[in-house]
Motif scaffolding. Structure first.
Motif, PDB file in Angstrom:
ATOM      1  N   MET A   9       0.840  -1.200   0.000  1.00 33.47           N
ATOM      2  CA  MET A   9       0.000   0.000   0.000  1.00 33.47           C
ATOM      3  C   MET A   9       0.876   1.251   0.000  1.00 33.47           C
ATOM      4  O   MET A   9       0.697   2.171  -0.793  1.00 33.47           O
ATOM      5  CB  MET A   9      -0.885   0.040   1.259  1.00 33.47           C
ATOM      6  CG  MET A   9      -2.056  -0.888   1.284  1.00 33.47           C
ATOM      7  SD  MET A   9      -3.415  -0.318   0.277  1.00 33.47           S
ATOM      8  CE  MET A   9      -4.287   0.728   1.421  1.00 33.47           C
ATOM      9  N   ASN A  13       1.339   3.681  -3.413  1.00 34.01           N
ATOM     10  CA  ASN A  13       0.765   5.016  -3.289  1.00 34.01           C
ATOM     11  C   ASN A  13       1.851   6.083  -3.146  1.00 34.01           C
ATOM     12  O   ASN A  13       1.717   7.183  -3.669  1.00 34.01           O
ATOM     13  CB  ASN A  13      -0.200   5.077  -2.101  1.00 34.01           C
ATOM     14  CG  ASN A  13      -1.479   4.317  -2.396  1.00 34.01           C
ATOM     15  OD1 ASN A  13      -1.942   4.301  -3.535  1.00 34.01           O
ATOM     16  ND2 ASN A  13      -2.035   3.678  -1.389  1.00 34.01           N
ATOM     17  N   LEU A  17       2.276   9.105  -5.627  1.00 35.90           N
ATOM     18  CA  LEU A  17       2.137  10.445  -5.070  1.00 35.90           C
ATOM     19  C   LEU A  17       3.326  11.312  -5.475  1.00 35.90           C
ATOM     20  O   LEU A  17       3.174  12.475  -5.870  1.00 35.90           O
ATOM     21  CB  LEU A  17       2.038  10.344  -3.548  1.00 35.90           C
ATOM     22  CG  LEU A  17       1.323  11.481  -2.826  1.00 35.90           C
ATOM     23  CD1 LEU A  17      -0.093  11.638  -3.351  1.00 35.90           C
ATOM     24  CD2 LEU A  17       1.309  11.232  -1.325  1.00 35.90           C
ATOM     25  N   TRP A 219     -13.638   5.082  -1.074  1.00 36.09           N
ATOM     26  CA  TRP A 219     -12.475   4.315  -0.603  1.00 36.09           C
ATOM     27  C   TRP A 219     -12.830   3.527   0.649  1.00 36.09           C
ATOM     28  O   TRP A 219     -12.402   2.393   0.836  1.00 36.09           O
ATOM     29  CB  TRP A 219     -11.300   5.262  -0.344  1.00 36.09           C
ATOM     30  CG  TRP A 219      -9.987   4.567  -0.209  1.00 36.09           C
ATOM     31  CD1 TRP A 219      -9.693   3.286  -0.598  1.00 36.09           C
ATOM     32  CD2 TRP A 219      -8.789   5.093   0.346  1.00 36.09           C
ATOM     33  NE1 TRP A 219      -8.381   2.989  -0.319  1.00 36.09           N
ATOM     34  CE2 TRP A 219      -7.805   4.074   0.255  1.00 36.09           C
ATOM     35  CE3 TRP A 219      -8.438   6.326   0.912  1.00 36.09           C
ATOM     36  CZ2 TRP A 219      -6.493   4.261   0.714  1.00 36.09           C
ATOM     37  CZ3 TRP A 219      -7.138   6.519   1.349  1.00 36.09           C
ATOM     38  CH2 TRP A 219      -6.166   5.500   1.257  1.00 36.09           C
ATOM     39  N   THR A 282      -1.406  -3.107  -9.817  1.00 35.78           N
ATOM     40  CA  THR A 282      -1.632  -3.249  -8.372  1.00 35.78           C
ATOM     41  C   THR A 282      -2.433  -4.488  -8.012  1.00 35.78           C
ATOM     42  O   THR A 282      -2.525  -4.836  -6.855  1.00 35.78           O
ATOM     43  CB  THR A 282      -2.424  -2.053  -7.823  1.00 35.78           C
ATOM     44  OG1 THR A 282      -3.749  -2.083  -8.385  1.00 35.78           O
ATOM     45  CG2 THR A 282      -1.764  -0.744  -8.181  1.00 35.78           C
ATOM     46  N   LEU A 288      -6.444  -0.857  -2.560  1.00 33.73           N
ATOM     47  CA  LEU A 288      -5.271  -0.234  -3.183  1.00 33.73           C
ATOM     48  C   LEU A 288      -5.614   0.320  -4.566  1.00 33.73           C
ATOM     49  O   LEU A 288      -5.166   1.404  -4.947  1.00 33.73           O
ATOM     50  CB  LEU A 288      -4.134  -1.257  -3.303  1.00 33.73           C
ATOM     51  CG  LEU A 288      -2.889  -0.782  -4.060  1.00 33.73           C
ATOM     52  CD1 LEU A 288      -2.312   0.465  -3.404  1.00 33.73           C
ATOM     53  CD2 LEU A 288      -1.829  -1.868  -4.082  1.00 33.73           C
ATOM     54  N   PRO A 291      -7.186   4.198  -4.549  1.00 34.16           N
ATOM     55  CA  PRO A 291      -6.278   5.349  -4.454  1.00 34.16           C
ATOM     56  C   PRO A 291      -5.247   5.372  -5.586  1.00 34.16           C
ATOM     57  O   PRO A 291      -4.925   6.440  -6.099  1.00 34.16           O
ATOM     58  CB  PRO A 291      -5.609   5.169  -3.089  1.00 34.16           C
ATOM     59  CG  PRO A 291      -5.824   3.754  -2.731  1.00 34.16           C
ATOM     60  CD  PRO A 291      -7.119   3.346  -3.362  1.00 34.16           C
ATOM     61  N   ALA A 292      -4.760   4.199  -5.976  1.00 37.41           N
ATOM     62  CA  ALA A 292      -3.749   4.167  -7.033  1.00 37.41           C
ATOM     63  C   ALA A 292      -4.329   4.696  -8.341  1.00 37.41           C
ATOM     64  O   ALA A 292      -3.674   5.450  -9.064  1.00 37.41           O
ATOM     65  CB  ALA A 292      -3.222   2.745  -7.214  1.00 37.41           C
ATOM     66  N   LEU A 295      -4.663   8.535  -8.164  1.00 38.03           N
ATOM     67  CA  LEU A 295      -3.394   9.231  -8.393  1.00 38.03           C
ATOM     68  C   LEU A 295      -2.974   9.122  -9.862  1.00 38.03           C
ATOM     69  O   LEU A 295      -2.571  10.111 -10.478  1.00 38.03           O
ATOM     70  CB  LEU A 295      -2.309   8.640  -7.490  1.00 38.03           C
ATOM     71  CG  LEU A 295      -2.550   8.855  -5.986  1.00 38.03           C
ATOM     72  CD1 LEU A 295      -1.568   8.052  -5.155  1.00 38.03           C
ATOM     73  CD2 LEU A 295      -2.427  10.339  -5.653  1.00 38.03           C
TER      74      LEU A 295
END
Lengths: 345, 260
Positions: A9, A13, A17, A219, A282, A288, A291-292, A295
């Motif tokens: 994770m 991320n 990021l 999420w 991923t 996961l 959020p991945a 981004l």
């Protein structure tokens, strides 16, 4: 062991990021006028053309692009999970069409921003995102209902319904466009074409608020989204209140799509492409993946919009052209591959 | 002690087509019961109502409590369901699928902990699928897939296991393996098992209690030799069979007598 753990994770991320941060700064430096970062961040408060371009003209636009790219990708992920269909995305489900129609009705009937009390400071906040949200939610529920047969969702019906619904909405929009007066028609067209052209920070913050709120909401449902990809019955038997999950996902993603469409019009294909690419990287665990994808979607739209700005500089391409240019062939490739694996379709 | 499953006058209809009529059934904790009957006799519907996916008219009690008073999360710790065939449209590994059985135990915001991993591994070991841990589910054969799905059900640590024709898509060897596994789980762990079955011979060999459905009603309920008789088969399935006792197991076995 290929199971999701904390290390994975943080790594995935974290890397994304960092790439996103680099992209934001990098894209804001690129453009018809070359900027120097050290110049731009030095005398921010004195008259400094570099800082002016960087902070006033480009940065808000880049930040808006990140929110919209991320939001579209996240919505794509959750709709695909919920409908058990890897080809679902806001465009194909007729949701963004519904959002556009809602937004347009908002523009025609409530053209004014909030009442004057809130006026001064909140001048940029309008009813349009809210109307677009209602449009998105309604169309999502309509398309969903019409694709249900005997309580089962047929992927084929769903896509067909979405496509037909979108064309129907497009016709209504054209109709509205031809009955309003010339001045309003210009405004509608401008809004419909959509772009990420420069916005005030307040608008950007407003859209970010919608998108982040919706994203966090979705999420928090990551685990349930994993389970519902196995089908509604299986998810129930694994402890998911599937009805509540569906309602929440519909509302949260409509909020995001409404807000996004209200500023940028329809920017297609991100919600389809990014989740697929990220699933390869991923895995399919939504805790996961979500959020991945957010981004990665941010990074993608950031660069796509930069391309749109500089390819024909000083003229500008609509960013939708760039995303469609990547997305169209990608969709055909997917359809071909899925067809061969005899999956959803 | 309350029976694990108790239904009273359970009926169900899809729109205008009645599927179950006044089914009253009681399954004790630790029992192993097979539900038989031709296609459309209501086997699958009965299982769906027991697992609260559908709601019928009449009462369904689990451990003496009405099924409607349970939340889904609570139910999923009591019950695990293995479906006929697992369809997964997204690439998940076998381990991820089995760990989904643990979702009901940990916080929806958390990742699986050490204990969850241990239980997942133990369940896969039990179903002989541990070697598939890192394999993608859609790459597995029917038999491997079914073993993984049973492992997931076990990871839920249920008291009751429901299976809907668990061997429908398996070859003979894997069918027998699944049935042997079920019998072992029932004997060694006291798991209550209710399975819809279509292979009457295997059902007779492995299940001490058989429930025969016909047109949504219970037609016979009892031991294999009580339920599987030449008369019941002709009545329920409409075909003539000869039934003899298997000398090794003492269970009735069917021989089909085709019209010549």
């Amino acid at each position: 062991m290929k199971v999701l753990d904390r290390r994975k994770m943080i790594w995935v991320n974290g890397v994304l990021l960092a790439l996103l941060a680099l992209s934001i700064v990098g894209c804001a430096l690129l453009g018809p006028v070359r900027l120097d970062l050290s110049q731009a961040v030095q005398n921010i408060f004195s008259a400094n053309p570099d800082a002016e371009i960087f902070f006033r003209a480009r940065l808000p636009r880049v930040l808006l692009g990140v929110a919209i790219g991320g939001g579209m990708a996240a919505c794509g992920v959750v709709l695909q999970a919920l409908l058990g269909n890897p080809l679902a995305c806001p465009q194909m489900l007729g949701v963004s069409g519904g959002a556009s129609l809602g937004g347009i009705l908002g523009l025609i009937f409530f053209p004014h921003w909030l009442p004057p009390i809130a006026g001064g400071l909140l001048g940029e906040i309008s009813w349009v995102p809210f109307a677009a949200f209602l449009g998105a939610l309604l169309s999502m529920m309509l398309v969903y209902r019409f694709s249900l047969f005997h309580g089962r969702l047929h992927p084929y019906h769903l896509l067909l319904c979405g496509v037909i619904f979108n064309s129907f909405i497009a016709a209504i929009i054209m109709f509205l466009n031809s009955i309003v007066d010339f001045y309003q028609a210009q405004g509608l067209l401008f809004w419909l074409m959509g772009s990420l052209s420069s916005r005030a920070y307040l608008t950007v913050a407003f859209i970010w608020a919608y998108v982040i709120f919706g994203f966090l909401w979705l999420w928090s449902k990551g685990l349930s989204l994993n389970l519902i990809t196995l089908g509604e019955e299986a998810a129930m038997q694994l402890g998911v209140e599937t009805g509540a999950l569906q309602r929440q996902v519909f509302v949260a993603s409509s909020l995001m799509i409404g807000a996004m469409v209200s500023v940028s019009g329809m920017i297609g294909f991100i919600g389809l492409m990014i989740p697929h690419v990220m699933r390869l990287i991923t895995g399919s665990d939504h805790r996961l993946l979500l959020p991945a994808s957010f981004l990665a979607g941010g990074i993608f739209l950031c660069w796509a919009d930069t391309l749109a700005r500089i390819l024909l500089a000083p003229a500008e391409l609509p960013v939708g052209i760039i995303t469609a240019f990547f997305g169209g062939p990608f969709f055909l490739f997917l359809l071909y591959r899925e067809g061969r694996r005899k999956l959803a379709l | 002690m309350n029976p694990a499953i108790q239904t009273r006058n359970l009926s169900f209809a899809y729109k205008d087509r009645a599927v179950l009529h006044a089914v009253s059934l009681s399954v004790k904790s630790g029992e192993m019961a097979g539900v038989l009957g031709p296609n459309g006799s209501g086997k699958t519907t009965l299982l769906k109502i027991l697992s609260a996916v559908l709601r019928g008219q009449g009462e369904v009690e689990l451990n003496g409590k009405n099924v409607a008073t349970y939340g889904r999360r609570e139910l999923s710790r009591l019950f695990a369901v293995v479906q006929q065939e697992a369809r997964v449209n997204f690439p998940y590994t076998a381990a991820e699928i089995v760990l989904m059985g643990r979702a009901t135990y940990h916080s929806p915001l958390a990742l699986e902990g050490k204990k969850d991993l241990e239980i997942a591994r133990a369940s896969m070991d039990l179903t002989d699928s541990l070697s598939l841990w890192n394999r993608y589910l859609h790459e597995l054969s029917g038999g491997e897939k079914q073993r993984v799905m049973i492992a997931r059900a076990l990871a839920q640590e249920p008291a009751i296991l429901l299976l809907d024709e668990p061997s429908a898509f398996l070859d003979l060897k894997h069918q027998v393996q699944v049935f042997e596994l079920l019998r072992r789980l029932n004997r060694e762990r006291g798991l209550t098992i209710v399975a819809a079955l279509h292979d009457l011979n295997l059902a007779a060999l492995f299940f001490p209690r058989l429930i025969m459905l016909r047109d949504g009603k219970i037609y016979r309920d009892g031991s294999p030799s009580e339920v599987l008789t030449e008369n019941t088969i002709e009545e329920v399935y409409g075909i003539r069979v000869r039934i003899e006792q298997d000398p090794a197991s003492g269970k009735p076995q069917l021989f089909i007598c085709p019209a010549l």
